[in-house]
Scaffold this motif. Sequence first.
Motif, PDB file in Angstrom:
ATOM      1  N   GLY A   1       4.357  15.911  -3.469  1.00 47.51           N
ATOM      2  CA  GLY A   1       3.366  14.843  -3.581  1.00 47.51           C
ATOM      3  C   GLY A   1       3.797  13.599  -2.837  1.00 47.51           C
ATOM      4  O   GLY A   1       3.008  12.986  -2.098  1.00 47.51           O
ATOM      5  N   THR A   2       5.061  13.220  -3.003  1.00 41.61           N
ATOM      6  CA  THR A   2       5.567  12.027  -2.319  1.00 41.61           C
ATOM      7  C   THR A   2       5.630  12.230  -0.815  1.00 41.61           C
ATOM      8  O   THR A   2       5.266  11.335  -0.040  1.00 41.61           O
ATOM      9  N   VAL A   3       6.095  13.398  -0.378  1.00 40.78           N
ATOM     10  CA  VAL A   3       6.224  13.668   1.062  1.00 40.78           C
ATOM     11  C   VAL A   3       4.853  13.668   1.731  1.00 40.78           C
ATOM     12  O   VAL A   3       4.678  13.079   2.817  1.00 40.78           O
TER      13      VAL A   3
ATOM     14  N   LYS B   1       0.819  -1.209   0.000  1.00 41.40           N
ATOM     15  CA  LYS B   1       0.000   0.000   0.000  1.00 41.40           C
ATOM     16  C   LYS B   1       0.853   1.260   0.000  1.00 41.40           C
ATOM     17  O   LYS B   1       0.540   2.245  -0.658  1.00 41.40           O
ATOM     18  N   LYS B   2       1.956   1.228   0.749  1.00 38.18           N
ATOM     19  CA  LYS B   2       2.810   2.412   0.809  1.00 38.18           C
ATOM     20  C   LYS B   2       3.395   2.731  -0.559  1.00 38.18           C
ATOM     21  O   LYS B   2       3.327   3.863  -1.033  1.00 38.18           O
ATOM     22  N   SER B   3       3.963   1.714  -1.193  1.00 40.15           N
ATOM     23  CA  SER B   3       4.600   1.935  -2.497  1.00 40.15           C
ATOM     24  C   SER B   3       3.564   2.355  -3.534  1.00 40.15           C
ATOM     25  O   SER B   3       3.832   3.230  -4.366  1.00 40.15           O
ATOM     26  N   LEU B   4       2.390   1.724  -3.481  1.00 41.99           N
ATOM     27  CA  LEU B   4       1.337   2.078  -4.444  1.00 41.99           C
ATOM     28  C   LEU B   4       0.874   3.515  -4.225  1.00 41.99           C
ATOM     29  O   LEU B   4       0.683   4.275  -5.183  1.00 41.99           O
ATOM     30  N   GLY B   5       0.709   3.903  -2.947  1.00 44.10           N
ATOM     31  CA  GLY B   5       0.316   5.274  -2.652  1.00 44.10           C
ATOM     32  C   GLY B   5       1.342   6.280  -3.117  1.00 44.10           C
ATOM     33  O   GLY B   5       1.002   7.335  -3.678  1.00 44.10           O
ATOM     34  N   ILE B   6       2.631   5.953  -2.905  1.00 47.17           N
ATOM     35  CA  ILE B   6       3.708   6.847  -3.345  1.00 47.17           C
ATOM     36  C   ILE B   6       3.735   6.946  -4.864  1.00 47.17           C
ATOM     37  O   ILE B   6       3.939   8.026  -5.435  1.00 47.17           O
ATOM     38  N   ALA B   7       3.530   5.813  -5.544  1.00 44.82           N
ATOM     39  CA  ALA B   7       3.529   5.823  -7.010  1.00 44.82           C
ATOM     40  C   ALA B   7       2.393   6.684  -7.555  1.00 44.82           C
ATOM     41  O   ALA B   7       2.591   7.488  -8.473  1.00 44.82           O
TER      42      ALA B   7
END
Length: 802
Positions: A360-362, A124-130
Amino acid sequence: MATNGTAKVCPAPMKATSNGAFQGDNPLDFALPLLILQICLVIVFTRTLALILKPLRQPRVIAEIIGGILLGPSALGRSTKFLHRVFPARSMTVLDTVANIGLLFFLFLVGLELDIRAIRRTGKKSLGIAVAGITFPFVLGIGTSVVLRSTISKGVDHAPFLVFMGVSLSITAFPVLARILAELKLLTTDVGRMAMSAAAVNDVAAWILLALAIALSGDNTSPLVSVWVLLCGCAFVAAAILFLRPALAFMARRSHGGEPVNELYICITLSLVLAAGFVTDTIGIHALFGAFVVGLVVPKDGPFAEILIEKIEDLVSGLFLPLYFVSSGLKTNVATISGGQSWGLLVLVIFTACFGKIVGTVVVSSILKVPMREAVVLGFLMNTKGLVELIVLNIGKDRKVLNDQTFAILVLMALFTTFITTPIVTALYKPARKIASYTHRTVQLRGPDSEFRILACFHSTRNIPTMINLIESSRGTGRGRLCVYAMHLMELSERSSAISMVHKARRNGLPFWNKKRTHKDQMVIAFEAYQQLSSVSVRPMTAISPLNSIHEDICTSAYQKQVAMILLPFHKYQRLDGVMESLGHSFHLVNQQVIRHAPCSVGILVDRGLGGTSQVSASHVSYSIAIPFFGGRDDREALAYGVRMAEHPGIKLTVINFVAPPGKSLLDWNTGDGAATVQINEITQDGKEDDDQLFSEPNVTENESISYEKQVVEGKAGIVAKLRSMTNTNLFLVGRMSAVAGLTERSDCPEMGPVGSFLASSEFSTTASVLVIQQYNPTANFSPLAEEEASELSDGADDSPV
């Protein structure tokens, strides 16, 4: 055709080859010799730039982009004589065609690197960051496109320009990011794992958005055309999954590891890449999209994908791909960015690109409870651009969506954002390497009941049989069991296969040992088979790093696994004629760096076929091992290791204690031929009592497998003669810094010490292997690669993967 009384004559097409200078032809007026000159010039120029930028730890793509710009009208191309002679306009069709064929196959390799199954497992974290890394910059790209259309891009179609700007600002370069993370040793950190997963998702999304941008940028103004292009593109992807994938899977199943892949399968696959490119170009998307899709649907399991990469990567990446960067650079004229408005727009685009990605990433990372510093680092990592960015920009320029000035601004934006990634991430994020302290760092001081841990490193299959036979000989019969961490050292290069390795390894860590492995490393299968046949615990590991820093992985793993000894292969191998040939200076430096930084004892193995070319079972072990003993801590460590090996019923150990006559020393003598006296500063004479005590211990004096011999020698000749007389010895164990002067005239291997250098030379033997041992010295002046925690010393270690 005549116009207003003047004739407009089209230039004649270039012929392929010339008749030669002696026939009066200028080779540069013909397509083939001119293309050869262009390729050679581009390769030399970009590789030179890559060497210049290497100390800055910049990926090679930076050098290739800069090289393309410098060869274009921005620098060298400002000389019309150079530009018209080396890159004339009539040669550009040939250059672009060759460059795009290379790019076609490179995008096929990029598709091979991406594993859709791994993307589906993205957390979920990686998908949210992407999603944030695509959405925020894309939205800001819409605003930027409005500003550009009102200033320097007046008159362009709104929809395609908006999409091209959004895509160019939201792309993350997966291959470039992987190399940066590997260079900075961040692949196994939480930051590295999240960045790689998010970049893989971003890569696929970028291609979908690019297909949309291309569909909208056609010359036909009818919206139905764009809809048909998109529908046909979706139909092509569906056909590739339904029909191409089963066919490729059939060929992959019939390609077995260890056997050559059928040449017909390779030919069919490469032809499918070209055919898919033709289909997507006919649809109106781009030929590159078809090649990328074929790469995606190729099965990633088994040797088939690896063989495909091996067949084409060097030719494509090394020879043809740089031509694409030059082709792009020839379209980039930095001089078009002139005046306050243009430079202000450049700053705006760079700020927008960085702000969108980083903020956006932060924001999303903070919502997902990622620490702030790591969130900022993720933002900069996700801001990495690369080849896909240039592809987007070039397609936009070819479709006349981007004019010269906008194109130059966006190229400089891509260059800047990628260039700043490494220095900023290095400054912001230095993951702490705090390792629990441990006691059993040597063989000599290891307790009788404690586990004996070895980190055995190997480069290739050539090292494995001797390494396994040495381990079998070391397992002893005591109560303390033997645990071996078998580490495959793999160089991370600029090749596509290196990134493929990183992609497969990233979810396991680096270095890592695998609990569940879907991809079998062929080189650790031998260790796994050995584990099944012995009582030794074997843990396969892999280290993927540039050779100039792979010693950090070795030493850090030794800390984490709390091993007593690191075993390294010698950087030279023995040819059939007995001559020792070097694998390269980089492998030599790896051993020297490990010797300098190791947190435990180190052994360097000179492989001359201990036990032959295959693994020897325990019942068939029959070795004669000799220890030339001169004194000093390293010799005592070699003797302690030899005593452990002598516990094996198939091993006979001979200890030759070399001593000088009364009043003389083996540390200093004149060779008689003017050679310089060797000074060994690390040796101290106050260890004489320790040497005598070691020889008086019961495990040495009462062991029937150990024979002791005292040899009085007056100099080098006596020692050499005695060592040469031991023709039946299978393995020599010797301390690195023995209390003796050098036995060779000159040595290029200081890490082998005075005796090891002689035993490892081509002149000494063609059958006896050598293990040169350095004992860990806590008082030595060395630079540890990890900070030990100020905690109570532990006897054991955590077996959890790192």
